[in-house]
Scaffold this active site. Structure first.
Site, short mmCIF file in Angstrom:
data_model
loop_
_atom_site.label_atom_id
_atom_site.label_comp_id
_atom_site.label_asym_id
_atom_site.label_seq_id
_atom_site.Cartn_x
_atom_site.Cartn_y
_atom_site.Cartn_z
N HIS A 114 1.05 -1.25 -0.13
CA HIS A 114 -0.17 0.24 0.16
C HIS A 114 1.13 1.10 -0.27
CE1 HIS A 114 -3.61 2.79 1.19
NE2 HIS A 114 -2.34 3.10 1.62
N GLU A 115 1.60 1.23 0.91
CA GLU A 115 2.50 2.22 0.79
C GLU A 115 3.58 2.70 -0.38
OE1 GLU A 115 1.85 4.49 2.97
OE2 GLU A 115 0.17 3.28 4.52
N HIS A 169 1.60 5.04 -2.53
CA HIS A 169 1.78 6.04 -3.07
C HIS A 169 3.38 6.41 -3.21
CE1 HIS A 169 -1.57 6.95 -0.35
NE2 HIS A 169 -1.24 5.93 0.64
N HIS A 181 3.63 6.79 -7.02
CA HIS A 181 3.08 8.15 -7.23
C HIS A 181 4.07 9.07 -7.05
CE1 HIS A 181 -1.65 10.14 -7.17
NE2 HIS A 181 -0.66 9.89 -8.10
ZN LIG Z 1 -2.54 5.53 1.70
#
Ligand SMILES: [Zn+2]
Length: 715
Positions: free
Chosen positions: A497-498, A501, A504
């Protein structure tokens, strides 16, 4: 789902005359490492040279310089143009940004009493600084003039977007208010900012103080040897030698509740968590949040919005609170219906053991684990040896990024870090070009905020010539010395998940820093991260990282199948606790300004009952009094975004399934059309252009086991 927050300056509000801040003396300026751009690779912050005492003077001088730059732009005698207004605005505030990115990093992940003091002192000044820019009339007149001419200026799409986003930011921050109302807004912003910082620091203290210490190991029966050793270590670090301390994580439920056999200890641990910030005294947050809610409603009213949520959602993908509420209310029956069926399974186990009690919140994790074992014969402790941290990182997280996007990674030991556990990797693009630095800080510490998050130390911008420096922070249990760091499968998902990011941030390919990378709407920013979670369970990726750290054997197929079958296990609980927290957030932030001040506990019960989600055995993921996301981290009226972006992530993953799965071509297309674009175009349009249609909630309901769950969970 990983609880994760983007540290944000949104929550910093108000006045204080920054002009009175003393300029740094020449000798300070020479010694302070922030005063010149970093000469390290990627302009990485020189954490080896930065002292705690350097932050405050750098922040204050940074604000002074930034304001001088802004004044120069505002007072330019030339008529306003894009080039003499927007370009210098984007370039302004370099020192402040250098100081604040490093400061936010250390105060989030490695704070101290001294840093907290600086934080409390600077928060209102930073808010005032932001106001001094947004409420600068001359500057706004230039921005508005250009905004009104924007269609005739032949701007490229990214520049046009910058004009529109900046103009709306000004209006949202009160630029069109009368002088009297601006002064009122400043006062409200100042108070909110102070209270928000107080909330964060009170909660950190409350969470630390709320740890459960026991003096008899028998009460901890059921904990693994490793967890018991970690608890002994935690007690020792608090000078409680010979005892055992279970430290609190930021969520309502605590990991140890799963293993603890003793019901009284479970109840004590749960209550330690649930009441952590409600004991009266210095660490009680209730009066603070009750007042913050009032202030926010007043801010919204001043700006012409019926509620805080209406104000905050206007520039989000959802656009209105009602649309977000409708979306969540549609999830409630599916989520609670599933949770009620799960509760029946659990009660059946309790009854079969003649335990003689009714399921309570502190029993759920413990008996759910037994249901899981009975139904799926899955034991977390059997799984963990296959998820050694470094292996998951390099052969899982990095491997997926390699297969999809062609990235490669090399660890660097020469880049200074803020704490010895932090690691740094240089990231190379598909053609071998060095493109970013990635830091990871995975282990829990008492001076680290709860949860997991990503942020930038340096933002990508072709205008500034900067490449991205990004980091991930998490709170995984640190193993005793000499032991491997073994993760739960939830931890593995958090890493993916992290890192979503992080991608991104690293793929950002934009001209303007304010539109770069993860600088997007809250109900979009969790899309890349939740999307990236899907690769953790991709068979090819999974097989590549799920390797036993002792035997080096891959996970046996039978165990893989069990994990797969157990994928929807507890999904009713998981969705219900999330939706409940999101509805609490919306409840607090849809209060009109004239509503009487609310009693935190009573109001919480009211909201959950009204929204038909008040199940005693499924408490909200965060209680109002320890809901850091909404009172401290800029997610106010935005927690629904995690669910909204789940819809985008699952719908988006469906596109990959429809188009051949994990291929470089698919990865490149996603990178080009979404991950590299930051906030450079309307996000709903960006999504639709890539997906080929509007997002649908169907894949989410199926992926989360709320609809046509293939393995069924009914009795
Ligand atoms: Zn998040």
């Amino acid at each position: 789902m990983a609880a994760c927050s983007q540290p944000s300056n949104d929550n910093q509000a108000t006045p204080a005359p920054t002009a009175s801040a003393p300029a740094a003396s020449a000798s300070t300026a020479q010694a302070n490492p922030f005063f010149a751009a970093s000469t390290l690779p990627f302009q990485a912050p020189p954490f080896d040279k930065i002292q705690e005492s350097d932050y405050q003077p750098a922040i204050e001088e940074g604000m002074r310089q930034h304001l001088a730059e802004i004044e120069k732009i505002a007072n330019n005698p030339e008529p306003p143009t894009f080039d003499n207004t927007f370009i210098p605005m984007e370039k302004s505030g370099a020192l402040l940004k250098r100081a604040m990115t490093a400061f936010d990093t250390v105060t989030g992940a490695n704070t101290s009493d001294a840093l907290q003091k600086v934080q409390e002192e600077e928060a209102p000044k930073l808010a005032a600084h932001q106001d001094a820019i947004y409420l600068n009339d001359k500057l706004f007149q230039r921005v508005e003039t250009i905004y009104n001419q924007r269609d005739k200026l032949n701007l490229d799409p990214e520049s046009l977007r910058l004009v529109e986003v900046t103009y709306k930011d000004f209006v949202h921050n009160g630029a069109k208010l009368s002088a009297a109302d601006k002064a009122k807004l400043k006062e409200l912003n100042k108070e909110e900012s102070t209270l928000s910082t107080q909330f964060t620091n009170k909660l950190l203290a409350a969470t630390k103080a709320g740890a459960l210490t026991v003096d008899d190991a028998a009460k901890l029966k059921g904990l693994s040897e490793g967890d018991l050793a970690a608890a002994a270590q935690a007690a020792k670090s608090r000078d409680l030698d010979g005892k055992w301390t279970l430290t609190l994580q930021n969520t309502t439920q605590q990991p140890a509740l799963k293993d603890l056999d003793d019901r009284a200890t479970r109840e004590a641990l749960f209550k330690a968590s649930w009441d952590r910030a409600e004991h009266g005294g210095d660490n009680d947050t209730r009066a603070t949040i009750e007042r913050i809610a009032q202030i926010r409603a007043s801010q919204a009213k001043l700006l012409g919005y019926p509620t805080f949520a209406a104000w905050k959602l206007e520039d989000q993908m959802a656009k209105t609170p009602q649309r977000a509420l409708d979306f969540m209310h549609n999830l409630v029956p599916a989520a609670t219906g599933r949770a009620e069926r799960e509760a029946k399974d659990i009660q059946a186990v309790i009854d079969s053991q003649h335990a003689g009690f009714k399921l309570a919140a502190w029993d759920w994790q413990h008996y759910a684990e037994q249901v899981r074992k009975a139904k799926y014969d899955l034991d977390e402790n059997q799984i963990k040896p296959y998820f050694e941290l470094d292996n998951v990182l390099q052969n899982g997280v990095f491997y997926a990024a390699n297969q999809l996007y062609g990235l490669t990674f090399k660890e660097r030991h020469d880049i200074p870090v803020w704490q010895p556990d932090v690691r740094v990797f240089e990231v190379f693009d598909k053609d071998g070009t060095s493109m970013a630095l990635f830091y990871c800080d995975y282990f829990k510490r008492d001076n680290k905020g709860g949860g997991a998050w990503m942020s930038n130390l340096v933002e990508e911008s072709t205008l500034l010539g900067t490449k991205p420096v990004v980091y991930n922070v998490a709170n995984f249990t640190k193993p005793a010395p000499g032991q491997p760091a073994l993760l739960s499968f939830d931890d593995v998902i958090t890493m993916f998940h992290e890192f979503g990011h992080a991608l991104h941030g690293m793929f950002a390919d934009t001209k303007y820093p304010s539109l770069s990378g993860a600088n997007t709407a809250r109900d979009f920013v969790e899309f890349p991260s939740q999307f990236n979670e899907h690769w953790a369970t991709n068979p090819k990726v999974f097989a590549h990282y799920a390797i036993n750290y002792k035997t080096h054997e891959p996970m046996p197929q039978a165990l893989v199948d069990k994990i797969k079958q157990a994928r929807h296990f507890n999904s009713g609980y998981d969705m219900t606790e999330l939706v409940a927290a999101a509805l609490l957030d919306m409840g607090w932030h849809t209060l009109p300004a004239d509503a009487p001040k609310k009693d935190a506990d009573k109001f919480e019960t009211e909201v959950l009952t009204k929204d038909k989600i008040n199940l005693s055995y499924v408490p909200p993921r965060y209680r109002s009094s320890y809901f850091q996301h909404i009172w401290g981290n800029g997610y106010a009226a935005g927690y629904y975004a995690y669910l909204w972006t789940q819809m985008l992530a699952d719908d988006g993953f469906e596109w990959f399934k429809e188009n051949g799965g994990m291929t470089r071509a698919n990865g490149d297309r996603f990178r080009k059309m979404v991950l590299s674009r930051g906030n450079t175009e309307d996000l709903a349009q960006m999504y639709k252009a890539w997906r080929g249609k509007e997002p649908s909630v169907e894949p989410m309901l199926i992926d989360r086991g709320l609809k046509d769950a293939p393995e069924g969970n009914e009795k």
